[in-house]
Design a protein around this motif. Structure first.
Motif, PDB file in Angstrom:
ATOM      1  N   THR A  38       0.830  -1.203   0.000  1.00  0.00           N
ATOM      2  CA  THR A  38       0.000   0.000   0.000  1.00  0.00           C
ATOM      3  C   THR A  38       0.869   1.258   0.000  1.00  0.00           C
ATOM      4  OG1 THR A  38      -0.092   0.227   2.404  1.00  0.00           O
ATOM      5  CG2 THR A  38      -1.675  -1.283   1.390  1.00  0.00           C
ATOM      6  N   ASP A  42      -2.184   4.036   7.085  1.00  0.00           N
ATOM      7  CA  ASP A  42      -3.502   4.487   7.526  1.00  0.00           C
ATOM      8  C   ASP A  42      -4.537   3.835   6.612  1.00  0.00           C
ATOM      9  OD1 ASP A  42      -5.881   5.774   8.103  1.00  0.00           O
ATOM     10  OD2 ASP A  42      -4.971   7.753   8.307  1.00  0.00           O
ATOM     11  N   THR A  43      -5.268   2.858   7.139  1.00  0.00           N
ATOM     12  CA  THR A  43      -6.178   2.088   6.297  1.00  0.00           C
ATOM     13  C   THR A  43      -7.354   2.916   5.776  1.00  0.00           C
ATOM     14  OG1 THR A  43      -7.384   1.323   8.272  1.00  0.00           O
ATOM     15  CG2 THR A  43      -5.603  -0.078   7.434  1.00  0.00           C
ATOM     16  N   ARG A  44      -7.557   4.100   6.333  1.00  0.00           N
ATOM     17  CA  ARG A  44      -8.644   4.950   5.848  1.00  0.00           C
ATOM     18  C   ARG A  44      -8.225   5.791   4.655  1.00  0.00           C
ATOM     19  NH1 ARG A  44      -9.489   8.063  11.318  1.00  0.00           N
ATOM     20  NH2 ARG A  44      -7.219   7.983  11.018  1.00  0.00           N
ATOM     21  N   ARG A  45      -6.909   5.994   4.480  1.00  0.00           N
ATOM     22  CA  ARG A  45      -6.445   6.894   3.424  1.00  0.00           C
ATOM     23  C   ARG A  45      -5.450   6.255   2.454  1.00  0.00           C
ATOM     24  NH1 ARG A  45      -6.764   9.922   8.120  1.00  0.00           N
ATOM     25  NH2 ARG A  45      -8.180  11.707   8.007  1.00  0.00           N
ATOM     26  N   GLU A  47      -3.694   3.747  -0.236  1.00  0.00           N
ATOM     27  CA  GLU A  47      -4.242   3.124  -1.434  1.00  0.00           C
ATOM     28  C   GLU A  47      -3.485   1.835  -1.737  1.00  0.00           C
ATOM     29  OE1 GLU A  47      -5.718   6.020  -4.566  1.00  0.00           O
ATOM     30  OE2 GLU A  47      -4.165   7.210  -3.577  1.00  0.00           O
ATOM     31  N   ALA A 124      -8.552  -4.780   6.431  1.00  0.00           N
ATOM     32  CA  ALA A 124      -9.125  -3.430   6.459  1.00  0.00           C
ATOM     33  C   ALA A 124      -8.964  -2.742   5.108  1.00  0.00           C
ATOM     34  CB  ALA A 124      -8.475  -2.608   7.563  1.00  0.00           C
ATOM     35  N   MET A 125      -7.796  -2.914   4.496  1.00  0.00           N
ATOM     36  CA  MET A 125      -7.566  -2.317   3.174  1.00  0.00           C
ATOM     37  C   MET A 125      -8.476  -2.944   2.123  1.00  0.00           C
ATOM     38  SD  MET A 125      -5.331   0.136   3.274  1.00  0.00           S
ATOM     39  CE  MET A 125      -5.218   0.275   1.488  1.00  0.00           C
ATOM     40  N   ARG A 128     -12.233  -2.102   2.569  1.00  0.00           N
ATOM     41  CA  ARG A 128     -12.592  -0.745   2.158  1.00  0.00           C
ATOM     42  C   ARG A 128     -12.868  -0.690   0.654  1.00  0.00           C
ATOM     43  NH1 ARG A 128      -7.992   3.255   2.431  1.00  0.00           N
ATOM     44  NH2 ARG A 128      -8.388   3.827   0.281  1.00  0.00           N
ATOM     45  N   TYR A 129     -12.020  -1.341  -0.100  1.00  0.00           N
ATOM     46  CA  TYR A 129     -12.196  -1.359  -1.550  1.00  0.00           C
ATOM     47  C   TYR A 129     -13.368  -2.247  -1.961  1.00  0.00           C
ATOM     48  CZ  TYR A 129      -7.853   1.126  -2.645  1.00  0.00           C
ATOM     49  OH  TYR A 129      -6.875   2.086  -2.787  1.00  0.00           O
ATOM     50  N   LYS A 131     -16.071  -3.006  -0.247  1.00  0.00           N
ATOM     51  CA  LYS A 131     -17.350  -2.384   0.091  1.00  0.00           C
ATOM     52  C   LYS A 131     -17.708  -1.299  -0.915  1.00  0.00           C
ATOM     53  CE  LYS A 131     -16.225  -1.947   4.524  1.00  0.00           C
ATOM     54  NZ  LYS A 131     -16.256  -1.613   5.961  1.00  0.00           N
ATOM     55  N   SER A 137     -17.741  -7.059   2.752  1.00  0.00           N
ATOM     56  CA  SER A 137     -16.384  -7.306   3.225  1.00  0.00           C
ATOM     57  C   SER A 137     -16.055  -8.783   3.041  1.00  0.00           C
ATOM     58  CB  SER A 137     -16.268  -6.949   4.712  1.00  0.00           C
ATOM     59  OG  SER A 137     -16.618  -5.601   4.943  1.00  0.00           O
TER      60      SER A 137
END
Length: 207
Positions: A38, A42-45, A47, A124-125, A128-129, A131, A137
C-alpha cells in the motif's frame, strides 16, 4: 464479534448476488496466504498498490498456484511515497483497474480461510475497496501468523512479552524471506512461517 455481525448482514444482502457462494461454509482443506502493498499505513487513506495470494495445501506452499496483481497507479502517489514505502518501479507499471483486480482476487481465494501477517491491516484495506465496489467485506475465516506465534510462546513461556518483527520471526523459525516488501514474496514467507508454526505445534503435542 463485530466482524461476525457484519458478515451475517453481508450474507443476507448478497443472497441473490454474484458472490453469494463466498458466504458458504468452506469444507475443503486448503488455506490462502495473502498480502497487500500500500501507499501508507492508515487504512482509511492509504491506497492499494499490489495484492498477492498463494495457496497452501497438505503442508506445502503452492507457489505455482499463486496470484500477483498490480493495480493502476494511484493518482496520489508521488516520489516521497515511493521512497518511504519501498515501492518498486515494477509495482507501479501495467496495473489492473481496481474492480478487475478485486474480482480476480475473489475468484482465486474463494471462501478458503486466509493466512496473513498482522492480517487485520490487509483485511481493512481490502474491505474498504470491496465495500466500495461490491458492497461487502471478505467473509473468510482468518489466521494471523503474528498472533499464532504469540499464542504458542505464551503456552511455553508465559512470562515473556514477545512482539517480533516479520524478519525476526522468519529468522527464529528458520524460514527464508522471499522478496521482502513485495506482495507475493511476503505472502509466500508468511505461508512458510504458518506451516513451520503448525509443524512445531504438532511436534509438541505428540511428545
Amino acid at each position: 464479534m463485530l466482524r461476525a455481525i457484519r458478515r451475517a448482514a453481508d450474507r443476507r444482502r448478497q443472497a441473490d448476488g454474484d458472490f453469494a457462494w463466498l458466504f458458504n461454509p468452506y469444507t475443503g482443506d486448503e488455506l490462502v496466504s495473502i498480502d497487500c502493498e500500500t501507499t501508507g499505513l492508515d487504512t482509511r487513506r492509504a491506497e492499494l498498490v499490489s495484492i498477492a495470494a498463494v495457496r497452501i495445501h497438505d503442508g506445502r506452499v503452492l507457489t505455482s498456484e499463486s496470484l500477483d496483481l498490480r493495480l493502476e497507479t494511484p493518482a496520489s502517489l508521488d516520489g516521497d511515497s515511493i521512497k518511504i514505502h519501498r515501492l518498486r518501479g515494477v509495482d507501479l507499471e501495467g496495473g489492473m483497474p481496481v474492480r478487475d483486480a478485486l474480482e480476480t482476487l475473489l475468484e482465486f481465494i474463494g471462501n478458503r480461510p486466509l493466512v496473513g501477517w498482522c492480517i487485520d491491516f490487509d483485511l481493512a484495506m481490502l474491505d474498504r475497496y470491496l465495500k466500495a465496489e461490491f458492497g461487502f467485506s471478505l467473509p473468510n475465516a482468518t489466521i494471523d501468523v503474528a498472533q499464532q506465534y504469540r499464542k504458542r510462546m505464551r503456552r511455553s513461556h508465559p512470562e515473556l512479552e514477545l512482539q517480533p518483527t516479520f524478519e525476526q520471526l522468519a529468522e527464529r523459525l528458520g524460514v527464508p524471506i522471499m522478496g521482502r516488501h513485495t506482495a507475493l514474496g511476503d505472502a509466500v514467507t508468511t505461508a512458510l512461517m504458518h506451516l513451520r508454526l503448525d509443524a512445531d505445534a504438532l511436534a509438541e503435542s505428540s511428545r
